[in-house]
Design an enzyme around this catalytic site. Structure first.
Site, PDB file in Angstrom:
ATOM      1  N   ILE A  13       0.847  -1.212   0.000  1.00 23.28           N
ATOM      2  CA  ILE A  13       0.000   0.000   0.000  1.00 23.28           C
ATOM      3  C   ILE A  13       0.875   1.252   0.000  1.00 23.28           C
ATOM      4  CG2 ILE A  13      -1.731   1.304   1.296  1.00 23.28           C
ATOM      5  CD1 ILE A  13      -2.731  -1.330  -0.050  1.00 23.28           C
ATOM      6  N   ARG A 152      -8.341   0.927   0.302  1.00 22.07           N
ATOM      7  CA  ARG A 152      -9.411   0.005  -0.090  1.00 22.07           C
ATOM      8  C   ARG A 152      -9.110  -0.622  -1.433  1.00 22.07           C
ATOM      9  NH1 ARG A 152     -14.311   3.616  -0.296  1.00 22.07           N
ATOM     10  NH2 ARG A 152     -15.563   2.007   0.691  1.00 22.07           N
ATOM     11  N   LYS A 204     -14.077   0.334   7.179  1.00 18.97           N
ATOM     12  CA  LYS A 204     -13.031  -0.444   6.515  1.00 18.97           C
ATOM     13  C   LYS A 204     -13.122  -1.908   6.907  1.00 18.97           C
ATOM     14  CE  LYS A 204      -9.411  -2.074   4.668  1.00 18.97           C
ATOM     15  NZ  LYS A 204      -9.247  -2.228   3.206  1.00 18.97           N
ATOM     16  N   CYS A 258      -5.922  -9.210   4.627  1.00 21.61           N
ATOM     17  CA  CYS A 258      -7.088  -8.345   4.847  1.00 21.61           C
ATOM     18  C   CYS A 258      -8.297  -9.151   5.314  1.00 21.61           C
ATOM     19  CB  CYS A 258      -7.384  -7.604   3.558  1.00 21.61           C
ATOM     20  SG  CYS A 258      -5.890  -6.915   2.826  1.00 21.61           S
ATOM     21  N   TYR A 313      -2.190 -16.280  -2.278  1.00 25.06           N
ATOM     22  CA  TYR A 313      -3.545 -16.371  -1.704  1.00 25.06           C
ATOM     23  C   TYR A 313      -4.635 -16.112  -2.738  1.00 25.06           C
ATOM     24  CZ  TYR A 313      -4.213 -11.258  -1.161  1.00 25.06           C
ATOM     25  OH  TYR A 313      -4.388  -9.895  -1.366  1.00 25.06           O
TER      26      TYR A 313
HETATM   27  N1  SAJ Z   1     -11.967 -15.117  -2.358  1.00 25.23           N
HETATM   28  C1  SAJ Z   1     -12.816 -16.226  -2.450  1.00 25.23           C
HETATM   29  N2  SAJ Z   1     -14.027 -16.055  -3.091  1.00 25.23           N
HETATM   30  C2  SAJ Z   1     -14.393 -14.847  -3.623  1.00 25.23           C
HETATM   31  C3  SAJ Z   1     -13.508 -13.726  -3.513  1.00 25.23           C
HETATM   32  C4  SAJ Z   1     -12.302 -13.898  -2.864  1.00 25.23           C
HETATM   33  O1  SAJ Z   1     -12.500 -17.327  -1.996  1.00 25.23           O
HETATM   34  O2  SAJ Z   1     -15.492 -14.780  -4.201  1.00 25.23           O
HETATM   35  C5  SAJ Z   1     -10.683 -15.279  -1.640  1.00 25.23           C
HETATM   36  C6  SAJ Z   1      -9.454 -14.948  -2.496  1.00 25.23           C
HETATM   37  O3  SAJ Z   1      -9.071 -16.039  -3.255  1.00 25.23           O
HETATM   38  C7  SAJ Z   1      -8.426 -14.592  -1.423  1.00 25.23           C
HETATM   39  C8  SAJ Z   1      -9.281 -13.869  -0.407  1.00 25.23           C
HETATM   40  O4  SAJ Z   1     -10.632 -14.289  -0.619  1.00 25.23           O
HETATM   41  O5  SAJ Z   1      -7.862 -15.756  -0.858  1.00 25.23           O
HETATM   42  C9  SAJ Z   1      -9.202 -12.354  -0.507  1.00 25.23           C
HETATM   43  O6  SAJ Z   1      -9.114 -11.968  -1.865  1.00 25.23           O
HETATM   44  P1  SAJ Z   1      -9.920 -10.665  -2.404  1.00 25.23           P
HETATM   45  O7  SAJ Z   1      -9.656 -10.561  -3.842  1.00 25.23           O
HETATM   46  O8  SAJ Z   1     -11.303 -10.772  -1.976  1.00 25.23           O
HETATM   47  O9  SAJ Z   1      -9.322  -9.448  -1.618  1.00 25.23           O
HETATM   48  P2  SAJ Z   1      -7.892  -8.904  -1.189  1.00 25.23           P
HETATM   49  O10 SAJ Z   1      -7.574  -9.416   0.172  1.00 25.23           O
HETATM   50  O11 SAJ Z   1      -6.893  -9.122  -2.224  1.00 25.23           O
HETATM   51  O12 SAJ Z   1      -8.296  -7.366  -1.085  1.00 25.23           O
HETATM   52  C10 SAJ Z   1      -9.344  -7.009  -0.183  1.00 25.23           C
HETATM   53  C11 SAJ Z   1     -10.300  -6.085  -0.924  1.00 25.23           C
HETATM   54  N3  SAJ Z   1     -11.483  -5.901  -0.118  1.00 25.23           N
HETATM   55  C12 SAJ Z   1     -12.724  -5.988  -0.652  1.00 25.23           C
HETATM   56  O13 SAJ Z   1     -12.879  -6.256  -1.835  1.00 25.23           O
HETATM   57  C13 SAJ Z   1     -13.876  -5.741   0.276  1.00 25.23           C
HETATM   58  C14 SAJ Z   1      -9.599  -4.767  -1.216  1.00 25.23           C
HETATM   59  O14 SAJ Z   1     -10.513  -3.844  -1.761  1.00 25.23           O
HETATM   60  C15 SAJ Z   1      -9.025  -4.199   0.090  1.00 25.23           C
HETATM   61  O15 SAJ Z   1      -8.364  -2.984  -0.096  1.00 25.23           O
HETATM   62  C16 SAJ Z   1      -8.033  -5.213   0.629  1.00 25.23           C
HETATM   63  O16 SAJ Z   1      -8.749  -6.397   0.959  1.00 25.23           O
HETATM   64  C17 SAJ Z   1      -7.383  -4.647   1.904  1.00 25.23           C
HETATM   65  O17 SAJ Z   1      -6.216  -4.276   1.802  1.00 25.23           O
HETATM   66  O18 SAJ Z   1      -8.078  -4.522   2.879  1.00 25.23           O
END
Ligand code: SAJ
Length: 428
Positions: A13, A152, A204, A258, A313
């Site tokens: 970030i 975000r 958040k 996150c 991940y």
């Molecule tokens: N995942 C699933 N199923 C889904 C979506 C995601 O199993 O339908 C898994 C992914 O494979 C991964 C985890 O969830 O293991 C998280 O991945 P992600 O793409 O959902 O999110 P991050 O952690 O890469 O980023 C999130 C985002 N938050 C949201 O979308 C609400 C991002 O906008 C934030 O800024 C970030 O967390 C953060 O830094 O907080």
């Protein structure tokens, strides 16, 4: 006269944020405790993987708008973007945030604005950060300004979302919120919403918790469907045609710094009230065990070799923090399986076990276990799979691989129940 900004913490970030400010006319000094990162950045290079970041950092360093160092310096605005890992008991470890706040104390001047971007539990600005500044004699909100502006952005789209996303700016008071909003107006094109620090902190956490809970629902559907012999993926596809339904994607678990961490920052502050949030965490944390249970049905002999595809991940990034793939790996090792591990995005120095090439990983393997949805895995070299594997079988926990070759047996979350019938056949 361009203004000065000091960004403390140059990770996933902090560095994109520092580069974005530098590209918007600020004089930026980035600060990190990692001397290798500092050296690399001052050479115009990057130490993390993110789309478009290498080019931007090279540009602003060459222009002299961004330089990195180990210590903070004087500035008009300070941004704290350091990690907030969790402790053994999942409570937030605020040591980096407190250390970063203390590290800028010698450089704070009247009128400065201090912004914490790190994700923090509710009331951290009021009860943890502000007292550190007040101890120094500052009248926080009057002679210096303090705000929480949670990042975000989605890894893989960070530079786009830094500009386009709506920004929440939570001030310890209204004046602080306004001052912090002014800073982001230099490049944010999305709306800038002003609120209190505690509402910004909670908003958040709820964003990531919302997603974590919805993923848990999808993962629970997979378990129910395996039990009842239903195609969970078809059910999700059908249900999502409903105008008010958005079932998320099931997978091997939830990783990253996150979604797998932030819900606990709420639970620690309100454990009795966080029933659903806690259950969702448990369901998502149980998925690596569920994956291995299914794998053991496909390959009952634990002396066999499994080709593990993916450590990150999620797809197309190199981040293995809190990755469910690492949990699956540990369980498989405990079970005694031999492993060939392949992830085209993860560097050997990131892990303490041997990474293999595609060919090495699948040679003599009895199943390819796909744990990350990298683009490279979406269409695999099927000829080599048939020729090199002991049994050409794929178990795709990300439901992302397209298979055309009939000789390859393919399982995903849509046909787990077929594994059961395979077992019955094997034993009859
Ligand atoms: N995942 C699933 N199923 C889904 C979506 C995601 O199993 O339908 C898994 C992914 O494979 C991964 C985890 O969830 O293991 C998280 O991945 P992600 O793409 O959902 O999110 P991050 O952690 O890469 O980023 C999130 C985002 N938050 C949201 O979308 C609400 C991002 O906008 C934030 O800024 C970030 O967390 C953060 O830094 O907080």
């Amino acid at each position: 006269m361009s203004k000065n900004i000091c960004v403390v913490g140059l990770g996933y970030i902090g560095l994109p944020t520092a580069a974005m400010f530098a590209d918007s006319g600020w004089n930026v000094v980035g600060v990190d405790i990692n001397p290798i990162a500092v050296e690399k950045i001052n050479r115009g290079e990057i130490h993390i993987e993110e789309v478009g970041l290498a080019e931007l950092v090279e540009k602003v360093v060459q222009q002299g708008n961004l330089r990195a160092q180990l210590e903070p310096t004087y500035a008009d605005c300070f941004i704290i973007a350091v990690p907030t890992p969790h402790n053994e008991d999942h409570t937030a470890n605020l040591d980096y945030v407190i250390a970063a706040t203390k590290s800028i104390l010698p450089y704070i001047k009247e009128g400065n604005t201090i912004i914490v971007e790190s994700t923090i539990p509710p009331r951290t600005i009021d009860d943890v950060v502000a007292p550190v500044l007040r101890e120094q004699g500052w009248n926080v909100g009057e002679d210096i300004y303090l705000a929480h502006c949670p990042e975000r952005v989605l890894p893989g789209r960070i530079l786009i979302e830094l500009v386009e996303n709506t920004r929440i700016v939570g001030g310890i008071n209204e004046k602080s919120a306004e001052k912090a909003a002014e800073v982001y107006r230099s490049f944010v094109k999305g709306k800038i919403l002003l609120t209190s620090a505690v509402s910004a902190e909670m908003a958040k956490l709820m964003e990531n918790t919302y997603r974590d809970v919805n993923i848990a629902l999808a993962n629970e559907l997979v378990k129910i469907s395996e039990h009842l012999g239903i195609n969970a993926l078809e059910v999700i596809e059908l249900a999502n045609h409903h105008p008010r339904v958005n079932l998320h994607l099931p997978g091997p678990g939830v990783g990253g710094h996150c979604l797998a961490v932030d819900p606990y920052f709420i639970i620690e502050k309100a454990p009795e009230q966080s029933v659903l949030i806690s259950d969702a965490r448990q369901i998502n944390n149980s998925m690596p065990y569920f994956v291995v249970e299914q794998l053991k049905k496909i390959v009952p002999d634990n002396r066999s070799k499994i080709a593990v595809f993916g450590l990150a991940y999620k797809g197309n990034i190199d981040d293995i923090r809190e990755s469910p793939a690492m949990d699956v790996l540990n369980i498989l090792q405990q079970e005694g399986y031999r492993l060939g591990i392949y992830d085209p995005h993860v560097q050997q120095e990131q892990v303490n076990f041997k990474l293999s090439s595609f060919e090495e990983a699948i040679s003599d393997a009895e199943c390819i276990l796909v744990l990350t949805d990298h683009n490279e895995f979406k269409s695999l070299n099927e000829e080599q799979i048939v020729n090199l594997m002991k049994k050409p079988v794929i178990f795709d926990t990300r439901n992302c691989v397209k298979v055309h070759e009939d000789k390859i047996t393919y399982y995903n979350y849509g046909n787990l129940h077929e594994i059961k019938s395979l077992q019955t056949q094997t034993f009859n």
